[in-house]
Each structure stands twice: as C-alpha cells, then as structure tokens.
Design a protein around this motif. Structure first.
Motif, mmCIF file in Angstrom:
data_model
loop_
_atom_site.group_PDB
_atom_site.id
_atom_site.type_symbol
_atom_site.label_atom_id
_atom_site.label_comp_id
_atom_site.label_asym_id
_atom_site.label_seq_id
_atom_site.Cartn_x
_atom_site.Cartn_y
_atom_site.Cartn_z
ATOM 1 N N LEU A 72 0.846 -1.212 0.000
ATOM 2 C CA LEU A 72 0.000 0.000 0.000
ATOM 3 C C LEU A 72 0.871 1.248 0.000
ATOM 4 O O LEU A 72 1.835 1.363 0.760
ATOM 5 C CB LEU A 72 -0.956 0.046 1.210
ATOM 6 N N HIS B 34 -2.809 -0.065 -4.083
ATOM 7 C CA HIS B 34 -2.853 -1.181 -3.119
ATOM 8 C C HIS B 34 -2.983 -2.482 -3.925
ATOM 9 O O HIS B 34 -4.001 -3.163 -3.877
ATOM 10 C CB HIS B 34 -4.025 -0.990 -2.158
ATOM 11 N N ASN C 278 -9.389 6.560 -4.700
ATOM 12 C CA ASN C 278 -8.169 6.488 -3.899
ATOM 13 C C ASN C 278 -7.208 5.399 -4.404
ATOM 14 O O ASN C 278 -7.310 4.929 -5.551
ATOM 15 C CB ASN C 278 -8.542 6.275 -2.426
ATOM 16 N N ASN C 279 -6.276 4.998 -3.521
ATOM 17 C CA ASN C 279 -5.289 3.977 -3.881
ATOM 18 C C ASN C 279 -5.948 2.668 -4.347
ATOM 19 O O ASN C 279 -5.508 2.055 -5.324
ATOM 20 C CB ASN C 279 -4.325 3.734 -2.704
ATOM 21 N N ASP D 141 -14.764 1.744 0.043
ATOM 22 C CA ASP D 141 -13.610 1.890 0.932
ATOM 23 C C ASP D 141 -13.849 3.141 1.777
ATOM 24 O O ASP D 141 -14.761 3.928 1.488
ATOM 25 C CB ASP D 141 -12.329 2.025 0.069
ATOM 26 N N MET E 68 -5.649 6.592 5.201
ATOM 27 C CA MET E 68 -4.567 6.891 6.148
ATOM 28 C C MET E 68 -3.760 8.086 5.631
ATOM 29 O O MET E 68 -3.373 8.111 4.459
ATOM 30 C CB MET E 68 -3.664 5.662 6.328
ATOM 31 N N CYS F 280 -12.239 -3.583 1.561
ATOM 32 C CA CYS F 280 -10.925 -4.129 1.924
ATOM 33 C C CYS F 280 -10.676 -4.082 3.424
ATOM 34 O O CYS F 280 -9.782 -4.773 3.914
ATOM 35 C CB CYS F 280 -9.817 -3.414 1.151
ATOM 36 N N LEU F 281 -11.461 -3.263 4.138
ATOM 37 C CA LEU F 281 -11.335 -3.096 5.599
ATOM 38 C C LEU F 281 -10.027 -2.356 5.934
ATOM 39 O O LEU F 281 -9.072 -2.501 5.191
ATOM 40 C CB LEU F 281 -11.392 -4.438 6.334
ATOM 41 N N PRO F 282 -9.971 -1.604 7.006
ATOM 42 C CA PRO F 282 -11.036 -1.442 8.004
ATOM 43 C C PRO F 282 -12.187 -0.589 7.483
ATOM 44 O O PRO F 282 -11.972 0.305 6.680
ATOM 45 C CB PRO F 282 -10.315 -0.728 9.163
#
Ligand code: CP
Ligand code: NVA
Length: 299
Positions: free
Chosen positions: A118, A123, A153-154, A215, A220, A255-257
């Motif tokens: 990631l 990811h 996002n990623n 997601d 992060m 994909c969590l969290p």
C-alpha cells in the motif's frame, strides 16, 4: 499491477486458490524454507502485515517486521543506501509507505523483489486477493461488472489497473474533486476504453453490478480531512437502497477497516451479500502465492 499481463494474473490466482485448498486439507508447503522477508511499514496495518508474516511462517520462511520510524530512514539515511544494505540480508522486501516514488526507488535499486503493501497511490496486493474472491463467488473475474463507490483512492487506482489488463467492466462513482488519479485512468482507458467509466451517480455505477466495492472516505494520512469528506461523500454510502439496483446475487466488498455508518451501512456490511471476511482471509493465500512466485525455492 499495470505491468502484469492477463496470464500473470492467472498465475497468481491459480496458485493462491491451490494454496488455499492445500491449507484446508492440512497440507503444509515449505517453499520459503531458508528465505527471509522484511516488512517496513510507515502506516498502520492489521491484515496486510499479519497475513504476510503468517504467509512467510506457514511456508517455512522467516519474516522481520520493522516500523519505518525505527530505521535510519526516519533519520534521513538515503533510500538508495538502505536498499543496498537490505538486499544483503533479505530475499524480499514488503513496503507500506505514503509515497509511491519511495517504493519505486527501492525497487529500482534493490536487487531483491520489492512488494507494494500500500501507498497513497496503489494497493495492488489487496486487489489481487479481492479478484481471487470475485473468482470464488462469480466463477471468473473477466465477464463481471464491478462498481466502485466513493473515493478515487489507492484502491480505486489499483482496480483500474486490474480492469485494464483483465478486461472486466469497471464503473467508478466518485464525487467531483475525488476522482481516481488522472494519469492512471488515462493509461488504463488507452488499453481498455469502453470497459472503464467514471461517473458521478452511484446508482449508475451499481446498476446491474455483480460486485459492489467501497472503501473508507478518508484514507490513512487524510484524517484531518475526515469531517469535510463526510459531507462530500454522504451521497456515496453503500446502503440497502443503493444495493437494490445491483444485479441479483451481487456481492459487496470492502478491503477493511470499515467505518460502518459512513461508506457502508451496518446492515449491508453484515448482510449475506457481504464477502469481507473471505476477502480478508484470501490475503493470506494471495500473499503466500506472491512470495512463493517471487522468491520461492521450489521453482
Ligand atoms: N485491507 C488492508 O490493507 O488492511 P490493513 O490496513 O489492516 O493491512
Ligand atoms: N484506502 C485505505 C485502504 C486501507 C487498507 C487507506 O489507504 O487507508
């Protein structure tokens, strides 16, 4: 992931599915005997870190977890010097970083495989194992419609790269200002025009979808934007009303969290359509396949 041919994906899928079956039968594979895998993480992780470490252990190898903050990288030792040291100790390096450039520099300099666990941009290992989950539920990951709802996002970028190689239909619904990376999208559209679309209406993305993916709204490193993002993304929640337009038997992936009540409602998360625990499990099997294919000792 953008560099993988469709046949490369199949190699990862078939080995991961095989390794999962073998674990279920109690067969122990030891293809990483004598191999050492290092993990350097700048960001938190539960699944990716522990599944990579468990994968190495279950295949007879050793893993070393190193918080980036505890290395001399945090005191500005150059990446090039760090890479030339670590290649003397390790057989592979698993990195979770903010910067994609940092990973690419490690990969360019180190003579050992560098595995992206990631970055802000991608990811890929997650999307490989998620595609394995799609294969388990839908029989294949080529003739399906996948909806991505929320942040570009990623994860979204890696889904776009996978769709460009594998040819499945991918429709992403993202709010203005939170689109997937333009260069990633343009490159993918050049390879798979017509099969990948970005729209603003989540219902349009989910209509007839076999797979509905979401997601977190603040990834992060974006924690300070969380309040603003909660407002922008409110219409992009995966809830019962949105799921009603998906194809019958559609699966819901995350994909969590997860932040329940934000990007996904608790009832959808806990519903029979949700495959999140299988996704989490498949990270173990896919990470085994990745390590084995890149550095395994059985050819
Ligand atoms: N899905 C995923 O990458 O989870 P972790 O952040 O817990 O590794
Ligand atoms: N987009 C999320 C994925 C976490 C596994 C993040 O980067 O935080």
């Amino acid at each position: 992931m953008a560099d993988l041919e469709a046949a490369d994906f199949d190699l990862f899928f078939s080995r991961a599915i095989d390794l999962k079956k073998r674990r279920g039968q109690g067969i122990s594979d030891r293809s990483l005997t004598g191999r050492t895998v290092g993990l350097i993480f700048e960001k938190a992780s539960t699944r990716t870190r522990i599944s990579f470490q468990a994968a190495a252990a279950q295949l007879g190898g050793t893993s070393l977890f190193i918080s980036a903050a505890d290395t001399q990288l945090a005191r500005d030792e150059p990446i090039a010097d760090t890479a030339r040291v670590l290649e003397r100790y390790l057989d592979a390096l698993v990195l979770r970083t903010f910067s994609q450039q940092m990973q690419e520099e490690f990969a360019r300099i180190a003579s050992i495989p560098v595995i992206n666990a990631l970055t802000d941009m991608y990811h890929p290992c997650q999307v490989l194992s998620d595609l394995m989950t799609v294969i388990e539920y839908k029989g294949n990951c080529r003739s399906v419609k996948v909806a991505w709802v929320g942040d570009g996002n990623n994860m979204a970028n890696s889904w776009i790269n996978a769709a460009a190689s594998l040819g499945f239909e991918l429709v992403l619904a993202c709010p203005e200002g939170y689109m997937p990376d333009k260069a990633v999208l343009d490159a993918a559209l050049g390879r798979a025009a017509g099969r990948i679309r970005v729209v603003s209406d989540p219902a349009e993305a989910v209509a007839g979808a076999d797979v509905v993916n979401t997601d977190v709204w603040a990834s992060m490193g974006q924690e300070q934007e969380a309040d603003k993002r909660r407002k922008v993304f409110a219409p992009y929640q995966v809830n019962r009303a949105l799921m009603a337009s998906a194809r019958k038997g559609a699966i819901v992936m995350h994909c969590l969290p997860a932040h329940k009540g934000e990007e996904i409602t608790e009832d959808v998360f806990e519903s029979e359509q949700s495959v999140v625990w299988d996704q989490a499990e498949n990270k173990l099997h896919m990470h085994k396949a990745i390590l084995e294919i890149l550095i395994g000792g059985n050819g």
